[in-house]
Design a protein around this motif. Structure first.
Motif, PDB file in Angstrom:
ATOM      1  N   LEU A  26      45.326  40.473  25.309  1.00  9.94           N
ATOM      2  CA  LEU A  26      45.115  41.485  26.348  1.00  9.94           C
ATOM      3  C   LEU A  26      46.429  41.775  27.052  1.00  9.94           C
ATOM      4  O   LEU A  26      47.115  40.848  27.490  1.00  9.94           O
ATOM      5  CB  LEU A  26      44.086  41.000  27.370  1.00  9.94           C
ATOM      6  CG  LEU A  26      42.635  40.843  26.881  1.00  9.94           C
ATOM      7  CD1 LEU A  26      41.812  40.139  27.946  1.00  9.94           C
ATOM      8  CD2 LEU A  26      42.038  42.198  26.539  1.00  9.94           C
ATOM      9  N   ALA A  27      46.762  43.053  27.153  1.00 12.61           N
ATOM     10  CA  ALA A  27      47.959  43.422  27.905  1.00 12.61           C
ATOM     11  C   ALA A  27      47.822  43.004  29.364  1.00 12.61           C
ATOM     12  O   ALA A  27      48.782  42.523  29.982  1.00 12.61           O
ATOM     13  CB  ALA A  27      48.194  44.925  27.808  1.00 12.61           C
ATOM     14  N   THR A  28      46.617  43.171  29.911  1.00 14.27           N
ATOM     15  CA  THR A  28      46.301  42.688  31.258  1.00 14.27           C
ATOM     16  C   THR A  28      44.877  42.173  31.236  1.00 14.27           C
ATOM     17  O   THR A  28      43.958  42.899  30.823  1.00 14.27           O
ATOM     18  CB  THR A  28      46.425  43.791  32.316  1.00 14.27           C
ATOM     19  OG1 THR A  28      47.727  44.367  32.253  1.00 14.27           O
ATOM     20  CG2 THR A  28      46.188  43.231  33.709  1.00 14.27           C
ATOM     21  N   GLY A  29      44.698  40.934  31.638  1.00 18.58           N
ATOM     22  CA  GLY A  29      43.351  40.373  31.600  1.00 18.58           C
ATOM     23  C   GLY A  29      43.247  39.124  32.442  1.00 18.58           C
ATOM     24  O   GLY A  29      44.209  38.686  33.091  1.00 18.58           O
ATOM     25  N   ASP A  30      42.044  38.553  32.434  1.00 14.90           N
ATOM     26  CA  ASP A  30      41.734  37.364  33.218  1.00 14.90           C
ATOM     27  C   ASP A  30      41.250  36.255  32.298  1.00 14.90           C
ATOM     28  O   ASP A  30      40.699  36.515  31.220  1.00 14.90           O
ATOM     29  CB  ASP A  30      40.633  37.656  34.244  1.00 14.90           C
ATOM     30  CG  ASP A  30      40.965  38.830  35.154  1.00 14.90           C
ATOM     31  OD1 ASP A  30      42.160  39.161  35.271  1.00 14.90           O
ATOM     32  OD2 ASP A  30      40.014  39.403  35.728  1.00 14.90           O
ATOM     33  N   LEU A  31      41.423  35.030  32.744  1.00  8.85           N
ATOM     34  CA  LEU A  31      40.907  33.870  32.024  1.00  8.85           C
ATOM     35  C   LEU A  31      40.263  32.932  33.023  1.00  8.85           C
ATOM     36  O   LEU A  31      40.889  32.554  34.021  1.00  8.85           O
ATOM     37  CB  LEU A  31      42.033  33.164  31.262  1.00  8.85           C
ATOM     38  CG  LEU A  31      41.618  31.983  30.374  1.00  8.85           C
ATOM     39  CD1 LEU A  31      42.546  31.871  29.159  1.00  8.85           C
ATOM     40  CD2 LEU A  31      41.632  30.664  31.147  1.00  8.85           C
ATOM     41  N   LEU A  32      39.016  32.562  32.765  1.00 15.92           N
ATOM     42  CA  LEU A  32      38.258  31.683  33.650  1.00 15.92           C
ATOM     43  C   LEU A  32      38.133  30.302  33.044  1.00 15.92           C
ATOM     44  O   LEU A  32      37.740  30.156  31.873  1.00 15.92           O
ATOM     45  CB  LEU A  32      36.861  32.254  33.906  1.00 15.92           C
ATOM     46  CG  LEU A  32      35.920  31.386  34.742  1.00 15.92           C
ATOM     47  CD1 LEU A  32      36.439  31.217  36.169  1.00 15.92           C
ATOM     48  CD2 LEU A  32      34.507  31.966  34.741  1.00 15.92           C
ATOM     49  N   VAL A  33      38.442  29.297  33.845  1.00 14.29           N
ATOM     50  CA  VAL A  33      38.275  27.894  33.458  1.00 14.29           C
ATOM     51  C   VAL A  33      37.157  27.292  34.293  1.00 14.29           C
ATOM     52  O   VAL A  33      37.125  27.453  35.522  1.00 14.29           O
ATOM     53  CB  VAL A  33      39.583  27.104  33.686  1.00 14.29           C
ATOM     54  CG1 VAL A  33      39.362  25.613  33.411  1.00 14.29           C
ATOM     55  CG2 VAL A  33      40.696  27.655  32.804  1.00 14.29           C
ATOM     56  N   GLU A  34      36.235  26.617  33.617  1.00 10.72           N
ATOM     57  CA  GLU A  34      35.183  25.863  34.302  1.00 10.72           C
ATOM     58  C   GLU A  34      35.262  24.419  33.841  1.00 10.72           C
ATOM     59  O   GLU A  34      35.150  24.138  32.639  1.00 10.72           O
ATOM     60  CB  GLU A  34      33.798  26.444  33.992  1.00 10.72           C
ATOM     61  CG  GLU A  34      33.583  27.823  34.598  1.00 10.72           C
ATOM     62  CD  GLU A  34      32.176  28.346  34.376  1.00 10.72           C
ATOM     63  OE1 GLU A  34      31.427  27.719  33.581  1.00 10.72           O
ATOM     64  OE2 GLU A  34      31.817  29.374  34.980  1.00 10.72           O
TER      65      GLU A  34
END
Length: 449
Positions: A26-34
């Motif tokens: 992703l050129a711009t994105g998010d990543l969620l860690v749980e």
């Protein structure tokens, strides 16, 4: 779930380089860690109740994997920066200094190396310990790895000096496997077994991986290694320089893992234009890269990526210039980064858990800043990582959901105390051995003469 498992961290608004064929970049994105795992990757994730890390101006990517490192050499950093004779090296690090190592020295060297690796974005390391002098020395190294917070496969091996005993090996492997080789730990144990098939059998019965340093000039595999089940994905062969084609075919048929050390293979003159990395690729294997030695280099995989890129291109072009046909293509930055991530994960046996970013995988993540004057603008994300950044650009390091570096600083590490302890360890070893390195080296003396 306990409180730790409920923690959520959101990397927000960064360039995401997954190294996973099933998950797009992703050129711009998010990543969620749980907890300790990646929960989601995507643009504009709607997440509440999470600690947010601003990833703008950064690349989010899997942690780097150092697939071969003698971590016990930490106090000997740059002790022999010009050495090109393997046996001179062994004489100094094993016979002169290694013979005097206490468990304390093993702990301090290993912890120093582990923290330096984390600082440089390395989240997993294969610790090739050819100095397992006693169970106490091994326990000290393992404690250091655990205390550092790095993910590691510690390979227990005989010490190289003539004074060392191997009476505790391979018998100590079962105790170590019982204590360390469980599914929820960051640190595991394997065997640095060279070509000792009796030791291999013990390790295989314990479902351990087996490491062998393999130089074609110094070792050969006999017909017994071609017997069914002897070689397989549980094997890791390092260096693999100047070995015959029939050995490469044997390795390929068995599906062994291969690691190379671009800088140290050049330092000692192990390799030639046939180039071990390329031989592995040509035989369908997936070579990983490692740092190998602190005695000449340090804990920085970026240097290995630079060397691999340059050396492969030089070697292949030399073969082309001298008239060979069907010379392999020049290496790409994508292949280099694979060697430092997913190929290393495969060598450790953890390809299902680390080495790429995907939901469900372990949260071994680094965030590399790209807004510095030496890096900006980013026109190619992979090229930026392989050719444009260094350890000081590594802003955040997470291992198994735990933040180990943040804002460019290691978290929870007392570096003032560690520096004092490491210096005292080095001074002790120098005093006991009588070895005195020259601080400025022969070239400096020549200039001042």
């Amino acid at each position: 779930m306990n409180k730790r498992d409920n923690r959520r961290t959101l990397f927000k608004g960064g360039t995401i380089l997954t190294m996973d064929r099933t998950v797009p970049n992703l050129a711009t994105g998010d990543l969620l860690v749980e907890g300790d795992r990646i929960a989601a990757i995507g643009p504009n994730l709607a997440v509440g109740d999470a600690a947010v890390i601003d990833a703008s101006g950064s690349i989010i990517m899997p942690g780097l994997i150092d697939a071969h490192h003698h971590m016990w050499l930490g106090v000997m950093r740059r002790l022999m920066p010009d050495v090109d004779d393997l046996f001179v090296y062994i004489d100094v690090v094993a016979e002169k200094l290694g013979a005097h190592y206490r468990p304390l020295d093993m702990y301090l060297s290993t912890k120093l190396t582990a923290l330096a690796c984390l600082d440089a974005g390395v989240t997993t390391v294969i610790d090739a310990c050819h100095s397992s002098r006693s169970p106490e020395h091994t326990d000290a190294a393992l404690d250091a790895l655990e205390d550092s917070g790095i993910r590691a496969l510690h390979m227990v091996g005989a010490a190289m000096d003539k004074k060392a005993s191997t009476a505790h090996l391979p018998g100590d492997l079962k105790r170590l496997a019982d204590n360390w080789n469980h599914s929820n730990g960051l640190v595991r144990v394997g065997l640095f077994g060279q070509l000792n098939l009796d030791w291999w059998r013990v390790a295989r019965n314990l479902d351990m991986r087996i490491l062998t340093e393999f130089l074609g000039d110094l070792a050969k595999v006999g017909p017994e290694f071609a017997e069914k089940g002897v070689l397989g994905p549980h094997n890791i062969f390092n260096h693999c320089t100047r070995i015959p084609q029939e050995t490469w075919r044997l390795f390929a048929d068995a599906g062994v893992n291969v690691t190379v050390n671009p800088r140290s293979d050049a330092l000692f003159g192990f390799d030639d234009e046939s180039f071990a990395y390329q031989q592995a690729i040509d035989h369908g294997l997936t070579p990983a890269i490692g740092i190998d030695l602190d005695t000449a280099f340090g804990s920085d995989i970026f240097g290995e990526m630079h060397a691999l890129f340059s050396q492969q291109r030089s070697a292949m072009r030399y073969r082309r210039f001298r008239g060979e046909e069907n010379v392999p293509s020049p290496i790409t930055v994508e292949r280099v980064l694979e060697a430092a991530t997913i190929n290393g994960a495969r060598a450790t046996g953890l390809e299902g858990a680390v080495g790429s970013l995907a939901p469900g995988k372990q949260a071994d993540i680094i965030m590399v800043r790209t807004d510095g004057v030496a890096v900006v603008p980013v026109n190619n994300a992979v090229g930026t990582i392989v050719q444009g950044v260094e350890r000081s650009d590594v802003d955040t390091v997470m291992v198994g959901g735990e933040i180990r570096k943040r804002g460019g600083k290691l978290v929870g590490a007392d570096l003032v105390k560690l520096t004092a302890d490491v210096t005292a360890s080095r001074d002790y070893l120098m005093e006991k051995s009588g070895y005195r390195p020259d601080l400025f080296g022969a070239s400096a003396r020549t200039k001042s003469a």
